[in-house]
Design a protein around this motif. Structure first.
Motif, PDB file in Angstrom:
ATOM      1  N   ARG A   1       0.746  -1.295   0.123  1.00 25.79           N
ATOM      2  CA  ARG A   1       0.068   0.133  -0.089  1.00 25.79           C
ATOM      3  C   ARG A   1       0.780   1.476  -0.015  1.00 25.79           C
ATOM      4  NH1 ARG A   1      -5.871  -1.263  -0.324  1.00 25.79           N
ATOM      5  NH2 ARG A   1      -5.844  -3.258   0.345  1.00 25.79           N
ATOM      6  N   LEU A   2       0.258   2.248  -0.697  1.00 26.37           N
ATOM      7  CA  LEU A   2       0.805   3.577  -0.364  1.00 26.37           C
ATOM      8  C   LEU A   2       0.505   4.508   0.210  1.00 26.37           C
ATOM      9  CD1 LEU A   2       1.473   4.344  -4.445  1.00 26.37           C
ATOM     10  CD2 LEU A   2       2.882   3.029  -3.009  1.00 26.37           C
ATOM     11  N   SER A   3       1.148   5.428   0.725  1.00 29.84           N
ATOM     12  CA  SER A   3       0.880   6.784   1.670  1.00 29.84           C
ATOM     13  C   SER A   3      -0.309   7.274   0.864  1.00 29.84           C
ATOM     14  CB  SER A   3       1.980   7.480   2.030  1.00 29.84           C
ATOM     15  OG  SER A   3       1.270   8.618   2.615  1.00 29.84           O
ATOM     16  N   THR A   4      -1.462   7.685   1.659  1.00 30.95           N
ATOM     17  CA  THR A   4      -2.459   8.541   1.241  1.00 30.95           C
ATOM     18  C   THR A   4      -2.764   9.985   1.995  1.00 30.95           C
ATOM     19  OG1 THR A   4      -4.153   7.383   2.891  1.00 30.95           O
ATOM     20  CG2 THR A   4      -3.766   6.595   0.382  1.00 30.95           C
ATOM     21  N   SER A   5      -1.431  10.350   2.650  1.00 33.82           N
ATOM     22  CA  SER A   5      -1.209  11.667   3.199  1.00 33.82           C
ATOM     23  C   SER A   5      -1.345  12.731   2.465  1.00 33.82           C
ATOM     24  CB  SER A   5      -0.113  11.495   3.978  1.00 33.82           C
ATOM     25  OG  SER A   5       0.180  12.939   4.737  1.00 33.82           O
ATOM     26  N   GLY A   6      -2.584  13.581   2.671  1.00 31.84           N
ATOM     27  CA  GLY A   6      -2.678  14.730   2.116  1.00 31.84           C
ATOM     28  C   GLY A   6      -3.101  14.576   0.746  1.00 31.84           C
ATOM     29  N   ALA A   7      -3.685  13.493   0.437  1.00 29.73           N
ATOM     30  CA  ALA A   7      -4.472  13.224  -0.801  1.00 29.73           C
ATOM     31  C   ALA A   7      -5.771  14.152  -0.664  1.00 29.73           C
ATOM     32  CB  ALA A   7      -5.033  11.708  -0.998  1.00 29.73           C
ATOM     33  N   PRO A   8      -5.905  14.884  -1.951  1.00 25.19           N
ATOM     34  CA  PRO A   8      -7.094  15.749  -2.209  1.00 25.19           C
ATOM     35  C   PRO A   8      -8.367  15.099  -2.444  1.00 25.19           C
ATOM     36  CG  PRO A   8      -5.973  15.487  -4.301  1.00 25.19           C
ATOM     37  CD  PRO A   8      -4.962  14.395  -3.254  1.00 25.19           C
ATOM     38  N   ASP A   9      -9.581  15.579  -2.107  1.00 26.36           N
ATOM     39  CA  ASP A   9     -10.954  15.126  -1.998  1.00 26.36           C
ATOM     40  C   ASP A   9     -11.236  15.405  -3.598  1.00 26.36           C
ATOM     41  OD1 ASP A   9     -11.253  13.995   0.553  1.00 26.36           O
ATOM     42  OD2 ASP A   9     -12.099  15.762   1.104  1.00 26.36           O
ATOM     43  N   GLY A  10     -11.596  14.126  -4.110  1.00 24.40           N
ATOM     44  CA  GLY A  10     -12.177  14.175  -5.359  1.00 24.40           C
ATOM     45  C   GLY A  10     -11.259  14.307  -6.728  1.00 24.40           C
ATOM     46  N   VAL A  11     -11.572  13.553  -7.659  1.00 24.32           N
ATOM     47  CA  VAL A  11     -10.334  13.703  -8.885  1.00 24.32           C
ATOM     48  C   VAL A  11     -11.141  13.222 -10.063  1.00 24.32           C
ATOM     49  CG1 VAL A  11      -9.282  11.371  -8.412  1.00 24.32           C
ATOM     50  CG2 VAL A  11      -7.867  13.375  -9.603  1.00 24.32           C
ATOM     51  N   ARG A  12     -10.986  13.743 -11.135  1.00 20.56           N
ATOM     52  CA  ARG A  12     -11.322  13.220 -12.447  1.00 20.56           C
ATOM     53  C   ARG A  12     -10.200  12.964 -13.194  1.00 20.56           C
ATOM     54  NH1 ARG A  12     -15.995  13.457 -15.360  1.00 20.56           N
ATOM     55  NH2 ARG A  12     -15.829  12.919 -17.598  1.00 20.56           N
ATOM     56  N   PRO A  13      -9.916  11.647 -13.347  1.00 24.26           N
ATOM     57  CA  PRO A  13      -8.804  11.225 -14.043  1.00 24.26           C
ATOM     58  C   PRO A  13      -8.815  11.490 -15.617  1.00 24.26           C
ATOM     59  CG  PRO A  13     -10.201   9.269 -13.277  1.00 24.26           C
ATOM     60  CD  PRO A  13     -10.699  10.321 -12.697  1.00 24.26           C
ATOM     61  N   ARG A  14      -7.908  11.780 -16.077  1.00 27.37           N
ATOM     62  CA  ARG A  14      -7.651  12.079 -17.746  1.00 27.37           C
ATOM     63  C   ARG A  14      -6.621  11.111 -18.261  1.00 27.37           C
ATOM     64  NH1 ARG A  14     -11.763  15.208 -18.236  1.00 27.37           N
ATOM     65  NH2 ARG A  14     -11.868  17.150 -16.674  1.00 27.37           N
ATOM     66  N   THR A  15      -6.911  10.635 -19.490  1.00 26.13           N
ATOM     67  CA  THR A  15      -6.079  10.116 -20.410  1.00 26.13           C
ATOM     68  C   THR A  15      -4.592  10.203 -20.168  1.00 26.13           C
ATOM     69  OG1 THR A  15      -7.735  10.282 -22.210  1.00 26.13           O
ATOM     70  CG2 THR A  15      -5.563   9.479 -22.853  1.00 26.13           C
ATOM     71  N   GLY A  16      -3.937   9.416 -19.934  1.00 28.21           N
ATOM     72  CA  GLY A  16      -2.282   9.573 -19.422  1.00 28.21           C
ATOM     73  C   GLY A  16      -1.992   9.868 -18.190  1.00 28.21           C
ATOM     74  N   ASP A  17      -3.055   9.548 -17.160  1.00 29.92           N
ATOM     75  CA  ASP A  17      -2.869   9.762 -15.929  1.00 29.92           C
ATOM     76  C   ASP A  17      -2.583   8.569 -15.281  1.00 29.92           C
ATOM     77  OD1 ASP A  17      -3.395  12.393 -15.526  1.00 29.92           O
ATOM     78  OD2 ASP A  17      -5.335  12.125 -14.613  1.00 29.92           O
ATOM     79  N   LEU A  18      -1.327   8.213 -14.158  1.00 29.41           N
ATOM     80  CA  LEU A  18      -0.967   7.183 -13.403  1.00 29.41           C
ATOM     81  C   LEU A  18      -1.736   7.674 -12.017  1.00 29.41           C
ATOM     82  CD1 LEU A  18       1.290   7.765 -15.556  1.00 29.41           C
ATOM     83  CD2 LEU A  18       2.582   6.344 -13.935  1.00 29.41           C
ATOM     84  N   ALA A  19      -2.431   6.483 -11.533  1.00 30.36           N
ATOM     85  CA  ALA A  19      -3.246   6.876 -10.033  1.00 30.36           C
ATOM     86  C   ALA A  19      -3.031   5.520  -9.413  1.00 30.36           C
ATOM     87  CB  ALA A  19      -4.784   7.155 -10.765  1.00 30.36           C
ATOM     88  N   TYR A  20      -3.464   5.880  -8.187  1.00 24.61           N
ATOM     89  CA  TYR A  20      -3.474   4.843  -7.209  1.00 24.61           C
ATOM     90  C   TYR A  20      -4.868   4.853  -6.656  1.00 24.61           C
ATOM     91  CZ  TYR A  20      -2.282   2.623  -2.700  1.00 24.61           C
ATOM     92  OH  TYR A  20      -2.436   1.743  -1.513  1.00 24.61           O
ATOM     93  N   TYR A  21      -5.409   3.693  -6.476  1.00 27.52           N
ATOM     94  CA  TYR A  21      -6.781   3.380  -5.823  1.00 27.52           C
ATOM     95  C   TYR A  21      -6.501   2.814  -4.681  1.00 27.52           C
ATOM     96  CZ  TYR A  21     -11.376   2.196  -5.493  1.00 27.52           C
ATOM     97  OH  TYR A  21     -12.969   2.280  -5.089  1.00 27.52           O
ATOM     98  N   ALA A  22      -6.705   3.582  -3.767  1.00 28.42           N
ATOM     99  CA  ALA A  22      -6.276   3.147  -2.180  1.00 28.42           C
ATOM    100  C   ALA A  22      -7.272   1.941  -1.495  1.00 28.42           C
ATOM    101  CB  ALA A  22      -6.357   4.250  -1.510  1.00 28.42           C
ATOM    102  N   PRO A  23      -8.437   1.899  -2.241  1.00 28.71           N
ATOM    103  CA  PRO A  23      -9.211   0.543  -1.382  1.00 28.71           C
ATOM    104  C   PRO A  23      -8.511  -0.565  -1.837  1.00 28.71           C
ATOM    105  CG  PRO A  23     -10.533   2.494  -1.933  1.00 28.71           C
ATOM    106  CD  PRO A  23      -9.419   2.961  -2.578  1.00 28.71           C
ATOM    107  N   TRP A  24      -8.027  -0.831  -3.258  1.00 28.71           N
ATOM    108  CA  TRP A  24      -7.570  -1.891  -3.568  1.00 28.71           C
ATOM    109  C   TRP A  24      -6.174  -2.077  -3.632  1.00 28.71           C
ATOM    110  CZ3 TRP A  24     -10.921  -2.464  -8.656  1.00 28.71           C
ATOM    111  CH2 TRP A  24     -12.219  -2.701  -8.352  1.00 28.71           C
TER     112      TRP A  24
END
Length: 119
Positions: A50-73
């Protein structure tokens, strides 16, 4: 931070942002992952921890080319099409790769990638 994502043998330059999650992700590199399709707009793979979620913003709309982390999984997602808005701080954008480099992701159900530091 500059990284290189090699998609089925083709290197692509990408950049990680300066979030706690992105720095934590960078500490895992190099990584080789088998990405599988999810919702016909992203490829996903489980991360080794798992990665740190410290300071993660509320709400995001991922765009083409984004690398993202889905914390629940605890997985990495690379978007080859724009994604749906994600309320809360479950989805954290880690960085971005050029949109033109995402075609290889869309063309195959499963893709092997290597992610490494390119600094």
């Amino acid at each position: 931070m500059k990284i290189r994502i090699t998609i089925d043998g083709t290197p692509v330059a990408a950049t990680l942002n300066d979030s706690a999650a992105a720095r934590d992700f960078a500490a895992l590199l190099p990584l080789t992952l088998n990405l599988t399709d999810f919702h016909e707009n992203e490829k996903i793979a489980d991360l080794p921890r798992r990665l740190s979620t410290s300071g993660a913003p509320d709400g995001v709309r991922p765009r083409t080319g984004d690398l993202a982390y889905y914390a629940p999984w605890g997985n990495l997602a690379i978007y080859y099409r724009d994604g749906s808005p994600s309320p809360g701080n479950d989805l954290i954008v880690l960085g971005h790769m050029p949109e033109g480099a995402t075609a290889q992701l869309a063309d195959n159900d499963e893709v092997r990638v290597t992610v490494e530091d390119a600094s």
